[in-house]
Design an enzyme around this catalytic site. Structure first.
Site, PDB file in Angstrom:
ATOM      1  CG  HIS A 179      46.721  33.541  29.114  1.00  0.00           C
ATOM      2  ND1 HIS A 179      47.607  33.718  30.157  1.00  0.00           N
ATOM      3  CD2 HIS A 179      45.536  33.202  29.688  1.00  0.00           C
ATOM      4  CE1 HIS A 179      46.982  33.503  31.305  1.00  0.00           C
ATOM      5  NE2 HIS A 179      45.717  33.186  31.047  1.00  0.00           N
ATOM      6  CD  GLU A 197      45.141  33.062  34.936  1.00  0.00           C
ATOM      7  OE1 GLU A 197      46.232  33.118  34.344  1.00  0.00           O
ATOM      8  OE2 GLU A 197      44.058  32.887  34.371  1.00  0.00           O
ATOM      9  CB  SER A 244      51.182  32.794  28.772  1.00  0.00           C
ATOM     10  OG  SER A 244      50.431  33.570  29.698  1.00  0.00           O
TER      11      SER A 244
HETATM   12 FE    FE Z   1      44.325  32.559  32.411  1.00  0.00          FE
END
Ligand code: FE
Length: 277
Positions: free
Chosen positions: A133, A178, A197
């Site tokens: 990630h 994010e 991710s």
């Molecule tokens: Fe993150």
């Protein structure tokens, strides 16, 4: 391999399921064959999945980082191209770190990277950020100067923030770094590392399900989120350079305005034990 990584190791937050991998005397982390194979499966699945989904800044970042396909990279290998591009580097940290530690690293152009990788049982989803990630999702975007400048300023603001302001800042991070989207001439594209991710969220983000809203700082501050579900709402920026402008807006005034207006109703069902903000 570069020598500019200077990786920092910081104490873990109690309660984390995963433990940090500790570098050896040469600063290298020894991963097992199984851990390397989890990375291989993740990256080889995710690279084709993000085609036509990720913004061109992310695609360019993937070219610059040129991540290994068959093993977990050492953070020094990530820091080298990142340093050339924007002066950033990757810093080794445990699974979760305190907000102040996190902001201190960002303010110093060091991106905190958890050094463990998820287990095969959590290939599709895990709540804690792992090295896939951090590196694939975030370090890739940090090759972009506007994204990098935003992240650095964010760290500096975070260090000045009190508890209430911190909650607002966490929402800003959530809906940009994010889960942020961009409007491009080719259509909606993703720059948020939480989406890029994750195989599930990459596919979901392109569906008609999520509610796409134009980025508005006060709205973002008013939007609650849950970390354990696909995001019902995404905020869309006109272009990545707008992030740089956001970082230089009067964020604290916008927080006051958001506080006066109050939070939006959650666009998700309540969950007793869910971590929401
Ligand atoms: Fe993150």
């Amino acid at each position: 391999m570069g020598s500019n990584a200077n990786n920092i190791v910081i104490e873990a937050v109690p309660g984390s399921k995963y433990t940090a991998k500790t570098p050896d005397a040469n600063g290298l982390i020894n991963y097992t064959v199984e851990e390397d194979s989890v990375w291989r499966d993740l990256i080889q699945r995710q690279q084709p999945a993000v085609k036509g989904v990720a913004c061109q800044e992310f695609v360019h970042g993937m070219e610059l980082l040129n991540l290994p396909q068959d093993r977990i990279p050492q953070l020094a290998e990530v820091s080298e191209p990142l340093g050339h591009a924007t002066g950033w580097g990757a810093a080794a940290v445990p699974a979760l770190i305190p907000f102040t530690t996190f902001c201190n690293l960002l303010a110093n152009k060091r991106f905190p990277c958890a050094t463990f990788i998820r287990t095969r049982e959590e290939l599709n989803y895990l709540e804690e950020p792992d090295i896939f990630h951090e590196v694939f999702g975030h370090c890739t975007m940090l090759t972009n100067p506007s994204f990098a400048a935003f992240t650095e300023t964010y760290g500096k603001l975070g260090l000045e923030a009190g508890d209430t302001e911190r909650t607002f800042l966490e929402r800003l991070y959530w809906f940009t770094v994010e889960f942020g989207l961009l409007q491009t001439p080719e259509g909606i594209r993703v720059y948020g590392g939480g989406i890029l991710s994750s195989i599930g969220e990459t596919q979901y983000a392109c569906s008609s399900e999520p509610d796409l809203r134009p980025f508005d700082l006060v709205d973002v501050f008013r939007t609650p989120y849950r970390i354990d579900i696909m995001q019902p709402i995404y905020y869309v920026l006109e272009n990545i350079e707008d992030l740089f402008k956001v970082a230089h807006m009067d964020l604290f005034s916008a927080m006051k305005k958001a506080e006066e207006l109050g939070m939006f109703e959650p666009a998700f069902p309540p969950k007793e034990d869910a971590k929401s903000a």
